[in-house]
Design an enzyme around this catalytic site. Structure first.
Site: not given
Length: 176
Positions: A131, A144
């Protein structure tokens, strides 16, 4: 000549499902894994793909899944996810633990289990779907982004470790 074999984790929706569709169009035999088996089977059926339950946080389950893959040319490590948007001061440790386990250790488990088959293919490819959070941070996203930063480091290190061997490593960093 037998078709090349690809494994896609987290293939029940989104990027994983789209990747499976593209690989099927390219002629790959597909072995798809995800936790949501009903959704996975709906993706796999029209592609003629093998669909099996896979929870990348379960080492024994990963081994069982990978043992059923006869060979592997391409591994798409796509399983993972984000939980919560709390600031660090209010973070839920169990959510952080799950994110690290699913995103980083899941990629590690799948790569370790299939690397001998990928290398034996003579032209293997490991793709890690991380990501933009592995490169940039945002408020409320420390758990995250920490996991995705670790996944990025895993990809970079793996690339160095496999230098000179018949395995490419690609990291993809989708974002908004």
């Amino acid at each position: 000549m037998a078709r090349k074999i690809a494994v896609v984790t987290g293939a029940s929706s989104g990027i994983g499902a789209a990747t499976a569709e593209r690989l099927a169009a390219e002629g790959f035999e597909l072995h798809l894994g995800a936790r949501r088996l009903d959704r996975l089977e709906a993706v796999a059926r029209p592609l003629g793909a093998h669909a099996r339950f896979l929870d990348v946080t379960d080492r024994a389950g990963v081994a069982e899944f990978c043992n059923r893959v006869p060979a592997c040319h391409v591994l798409i490590n796509n399983a993972g996810g984000a939980l919560g948007l709390e600031p660090v001061a209010e973070a839920d440790e169990s959510r952080w633990r799950w994110m690290f386990d699913a995103n980083v250790l899941g990629t590690l488990r799948m790569t370790q289990a299939l690397l001998p088959k990928i290398e034996a293919s003579g032209d293997g490819h490991i793709v890690i779907v991380s990501s933009i959070a592995g490169l940039e941070v945002y408020e409320g996203g420390a758990g995250y982004t920490a996991a995705k930063h670790a996944e990025t480091v895993l990809a970079e290190t793996l690339r160095l470790e496999l230098m000179g061997r018949p395995v490419r490593v690609t990291e993809i960093n989708p974002g908004m």
